[in-house]
Structure formats: structure tokens, C-alpha cells
Design a protein around this motif. Structure first.
Motif, PDB file in Angstrom:
ATOM      1  N   GLY A   1      -1.589   1.456  -4.207  1.00  0.00           N
ATOM      2  CA  GLY A   1      -0.642   0.333  -4.193  1.00  0.00           C
ATOM      3  C   GLY A   1      -0.889  -0.623  -5.352  1.00  0.00           C
TER       4      GLY A   1
ATOM      5  N   HIS B   1     -10.805   8.617   7.887  1.00  0.00           N
ATOM      6  CA  HIS B   1     -11.838   7.702   7.381  1.00  0.00           C
ATOM      7  C   HIS B   1     -11.439   6.246   7.513  1.00  0.00           C
TER       8      HIS B   1
ATOM      9  N   SER C   1       0.854  -1.192   0.000  1.00  0.00           N
ATOM     10  CA  SER C   1       0.000   0.000   0.000  1.00  0.00           C
ATOM     11  C   SER C   1       0.885   1.236   0.000  1.00  0.00           C
ATOM     12  N   ILE C   2       0.451   2.260  -0.696  1.00  0.00           N
ATOM     13  CA  ILE C   2       1.193   3.523  -0.670  1.00  0.00           C
ATOM     14  C   ILE C   2       0.220   4.662  -0.961  1.00  0.00           C
ATOM     15  N   GLY C   3       0.233   5.669  -0.106  1.00  0.00           N
ATOM     16  CA  GLY C   3      -0.656   6.815  -0.315  1.00  0.00           C
ATOM     17  C   GLY C   3       0.046   8.081   0.139  1.00  0.00           C
TER      18      GLY C   3
ATOM     19  N   ASN D   1     -11.326   1.715  -2.085  1.00  0.00           N
ATOM     20  CA  ASN D   1     -10.077   1.389  -1.393  1.00  0.00           C
ATOM     21  C   ASN D   1     -10.300   0.299  -0.346  1.00  0.00           C
TER      22      ASN D   1
ATOM     23  N   GLY E   1      -5.241   8.286   2.612  1.00  0.00           N
ATOM     24  CA  GLY E   1      -5.866   7.101   3.201  1.00  0.00           C
ATOM     25  C   GLY E   1      -6.388   6.103   2.203  1.00  0.00           C
ATOM     26  N   THR E   2      -5.968   6.233   0.933  1.00  0.00           N
ATOM     27  CA  THR E   2      -6.414   5.245  -0.057  1.00  0.00           C
ATOM     28  C   THR E   2      -5.207   4.475  -0.607  1.00  0.00           C
ATOM     29  N   GLY E   3      -4.383   4.050   0.305  1.00  0.00           N
ATOM     30  CA  GLY E   3      -3.114   3.400  -0.044  1.00  0.00           C
ATOM     31  C   GLY E   3      -3.264   2.069  -0.754  1.00  0.00           C
ATOM     32  N   ALA E   4      -4.347   1.336  -0.449  1.00  0.00           N
ATOM     33  CA  ALA E   4      -4.544   0.044  -1.120  1.00  0.00           C
ATOM     34  C   ALA E   4      -4.805   0.277  -2.606  1.00  0.00           C
ATOM     35  N   ASN E   5      -5.610   1.296  -2.887  1.00  0.00           N
ATOM     36  CA  ASN E   5      -5.939   1.636  -4.278  1.00  0.00           C
ATOM     37  C   ASN E   5      -4.689   2.065  -5.050  1.00  0.00           C
TER      38      ASN E   5
ATOM     39  N   GLN F   1      -1.289   3.127   3.922  1.00  0.00           N
ATOM     40  CA  GLN F   1       0.132   2.817   4.114  1.00  0.00           C
ATOM     41  C   GLN F   1       0.604   3.199   5.506  1.00  0.00           C
TER      42      GLN F   1
END
Lengths: 166, 272
Positions: free
Chosen positions: A122, B263, A65-67, B51, A116-120, B64
Motif C-alpha cells: 500500500g 501470519h 493497504s493492498i496485497g 509490513n 499478507g503484506t498489504g501495508a508494505n 488488505q
């Protein structure tokens, strides 16, 4: 270089693809110091794009994950980075007014990525390479190859859109 | 005497922190996208919802920033532990295994000035509470730096009352803007002492309770005036939920703490 899939216009969500260099608190400070002291960093910063971020482990496993992190904390280093060739900055939140001025004067651009959307994000990283400061752990400098990174051009610096022909 | 095996505690803490970072119970029924939002804000909210799905299906951490490990333990007086070094060591070991084996980012630096990262995400930040009976409960929150950085604490004057607290909550949110990744889950603590009120606000988040409906009504009215929405961009939904806890305090004091959570609201609880 990076490319966008549609017109860079204030408020537009665009997808960026290309190489990004990750920086954040410690690594940005250390890199800026090296640049100011004329040291050889081994990095090719000409027309490069910086992503204020630090990844999780797990790239090889397909689970990274990276954001973005808050860009304002690294604002003090932005003028130095522009001077040494960085043209694009991607991070979270607005930049302070004087940094916005420096970005515009330096013909650079700033994009806000979605916190906060690191999965997306990533899942949109195709390759990853450690470049500098491995001792910093997640804060180390990585080069990542991205595909369709959703970002929005910061409203405050909409004028920079005219400087670019993406 | 009730005896709990030490290893079970370590494993439970490990499982809990892994679950918090991939698919926490606290986000199980949460949806951010709302048809009432304008298209731009709704698009951002959809990215957040997407996400969460990616995190679960691809086993990528939600964010992350996998947070500092914060743990609240409730121990009944009849409980003891077998083959255990100490509860502290067990909890810390569980956190370390979660962050190392769970491929989570280690964000702890061991000294605020030297800022060396030892790669274990330790120590866990632990609060202990003793109670009657056989209870053994662990509540935990994995909380990132962005939203912790915009949390606040203030010693109010008692005469300021609920209006004063609501103003303080509003100011905190206004100053935070998009920095802490809204829509926010807000924990408000009122009462106690300077040191305890911040923990109280965090417990409000963990327990998802409201102990003062009158205050909640005033806060909900005021936050309509905030001028940002999802992720700090123009919009109407800066706050997802507000939780409130109160405690006794001194005749001269009214401590208040406002803990903002992003969030990526990652809390959970286990009972052994």
C-alpha cells in the motif's frame, strides 16, 4: 507497461514499477464475460499487468493497504485475459498446471507477490483510479501506479523469463 | 446485579477491531525473521516483519483482507446491560463503526450466491457463553478468507488417537501450502460435536493454550516433514505456533478441527 529493477530469473525477488489493474473473484468473472461477448470494456489491456487484489479504503488519507489474493481462484479467466492483451499477472501462490501452460503459450508472465503484506504494498502505490464495476466495492477494478513492488518470479514458469526484455 | 452501559460495549468492540487490524496484542512480541533461515526465506520473513512496522507507523491495515469479525462473548449470570437494544445489536454496531471509520476493508457478502457487498462487514459472527459471577469478556479475531479457506474439519475414529489427529493436522498443512499465508498459527480442536469442534479450534487460537502436550509433541515432530516455508516458498518455517483445546465427546466419536491462521495473527481480548 511495467518495469523490473533487476533480471527476471526464477527465485529472484524483483521490484516492479508501473501500472497495474486490480481484479479478483467477481470482477475477473464479469470482465472475462464482457471480453468473451465482445463488449466494450473501455479498458486498454494491451501489454497490461493484472494484480489479483482488492484494496482497503483510505488511499487519499495515505492509509491504504493492498496485497495479493490467491491467483488460482481466477485461473479460469487467465486465458481470456491473455487473448485480450494482458501480459503480466501478479498474485498469491502457484497457478494450476494447465494455466501455467496457457501463460507460457501466451507469452505472458506470472509473478508471486507476498501474501499478507498489504501495508508494505500500500505504501508503494502512487496513484489510484476506479475503472469499472464500482458496485463491487473493494472488488471493483482499479488502476494503480506502483513503485518498487517486491515480487518473485514463479519457479514453475521460469522459462517465460526468456520471452521478456524488461 | 452488575450493570454495564450498552454504549461502552459498542465502543470497546469498535476499538478492539481497529487495534486488531493495525497493531494487535497477539503480534506484539512476534518476530518471523530467524538467523537460522536461509537467505531467501529470511528475506521473506523480513518483509513480513517490515509490513508489521509499516502498519503501526503509517496506520495502514496489516493486510488488505481485514477479515470477518468473529466474536466470542463470556457473560456472567450477574451481568445485565443498561440502555441497550440487545448485545447482538451493540456488537454489530461496534464492528460496523470499526470497519467504516477505521478505514478497514469490508469483505462480507450478504448471500453466498448473490455475493452483494453491503459495505458494513456485517454481521459479526458471535458465540455466547454463559458463566457464573460478574464476568464480561469479549475475545475477537479478525480472520481473512485465505487462511479460513484452508481450515478443515473431520470426524475421526477414536482408535486413531493422537497419531490420527497429528496426521490430520499434517495433511491440512500440506494441502494448505502457501495459500493461507504461512507461517501459520494453528488452532486444533478435538472432541465435542460436529458443530462445536470448529469453535473449539478457534478458541485454541484465541486463548493460545495447549491442553495436550503429548499431541503437541507428535505434531511438532511431523511438521518437520512439510516441504514449504514462509509464504509457501521453499523453506523450513511453515508453522509459527500450534495451540490445542480438548472437549468431552461421544464413545463413538473423535471430531477434530484444524483452524489455520495466517501470519497476520489478529486476536485480542477485553474485559469490561
Amino acid at each position: 507497461m511495467i518495469a523490473a529493477d533487476k533480471e527476471i530469473k526464477a527465485g529472484n525477488i524483483v521490484n516492479l514499477s508501473g501500472e497495474l489493474i486490480t481484479l479478483r473473484d467477481q470482477s475477473a468473472k464479469m470482465l472475462a464475460n464482457m471480453l468473451e461477448n465482445g463488449e466494450n470494456t473501455g479498458l486498454d489491456l494491451e501489454n497490461s499487468a493484472v494484480f489479483f487484489a482488492a484494496p482497503t479504503p483510505g488511499f487519499k488519507e495515505g492509509r491504504m493497504s493492498i496485497g495479493p489474493t490467491t491467483s488460482a481462484r481466477m485461473a479460469a479467466f487467465i486465458p481470456t485475459l491473455i487473448k485480450h492483451g494482458v501480459r503480466f499477472f501478479i498474485g498469491k501462490g502457484a497457478l494450476p498446471k494447465d494455466t501455467v501452460d496457457a501463460v507460457i503459450a501466451g507469452k505472458a508472465a506470472y509473478f508471486q507477490a507476498f501474501g499478507g503484506t498489504g501495508a508494505n504494498y500500500g505504501s508503494r502505490v502512487k496513484s489510484m483510479e476506479l475503472l469499472l464495476f464500482p458496485e463491487l466495492g473493494p472488488e471493483a477494478v482499479y488502476k494503480i501506479e506502483t513503485s518498487d513492488f517486491p515480487v518473485v518470479i514463479s519457479v514453475e514458469i521460469q522459462t517465460v523469463a526468456y520471452f521478456f526484455n524488461l | 446485579m452488575r450493570i454495564i452501559e450498552g454504549l461502552r460495549i459498542k465502543d470497546a468492540v469498535k476499538e478492539l477491531f481497529i487495534k486488531l487490524n493495525y497493531s494487535p496484542d497477539s503480534l506484539e512480541n512476534v518476530v518471523f525473521a530467524d538467523p537460522a533461515m536461509d537467505p531467501f526465506e529470511r528475506k521473506l520473513a523480513e518483509i513480513i516483519d517490515e509490513n508489521r512496522k509499516k502498519a503501526r507507523t503509517e496506520m495502514r491495515p496489516l493486510c488488505q483482507d481485514c477479515g470477518l469479525a468473529q466474536v466470542f462473548v463470556k457473560i456472567g449470570k450477574n451481568v445485565t446491560f443498561s440502555d441497550a437494544p440487545s448485545l447482538d445489536i451493540l456488537i454489530n454496531k461496534g464492528v460496523e463503526e470499526a470497519y467504516v471509520e477505521g478505514l478497514l476493508r469490508k469483505s462480507t457478502v450478504c448471500d453466498p450466491f448473490e455475493r452483494k457487498n453491503e459495505g458494513k462487514n456485517l454481521p459479526a459472527f458471535i458465540h455466547y457463553e454463559l458463566c457464573d459471577g460478574d464476568t464480561f469478556e469479549i475475545s475477537a479475531i479478525a480472520k481473512g478468507g485465505g487462511s479460513e479457506n484452508v481450515s478443515t474439519q473431520k470426524m475421526l475414529v477414536p482408535a486413531e488417537g493422537r497419531e490420527g489427529v497429528a496426521d490430520f493436522v499434517f495433511e491440512t498443512l500440506k494441502n494448505a501450502g502457501g495459500k493461507g499465508c504461512p507461517p501459520y498459527f494453528v488452532g486444533v480442536g478435538i472432541g465435542g460435536t460436529f458443530d462445536s469442534v470448529a469453535a473449539l479450534a478457534k478458541k485454541a487460537l484465541l486463548e493460545q493454550v495447549c491442553e495436550d502436550e503429548k499431541l503437541l509433541d507428535i505434531i511438532n515432530e511431523k511438521i518437520k516433514e512439510l516441504d514449504f516455508g514462509v509464504l509457501g516458498f521453499p523453506g523450513r518455517c511453515p508453522v509459527k505456533a500450534v495451540f490445542v483445546k480438548k472437549a468431552p465427546t461421544h464413545i463413538a466419536m473423535m471430531p477434530a478441527a484444524v483452524v489455520l491462521n495466517c501470519h497476520s495473527f489478529r486476536t485480542g481480548r477485553i474485559e469490561l
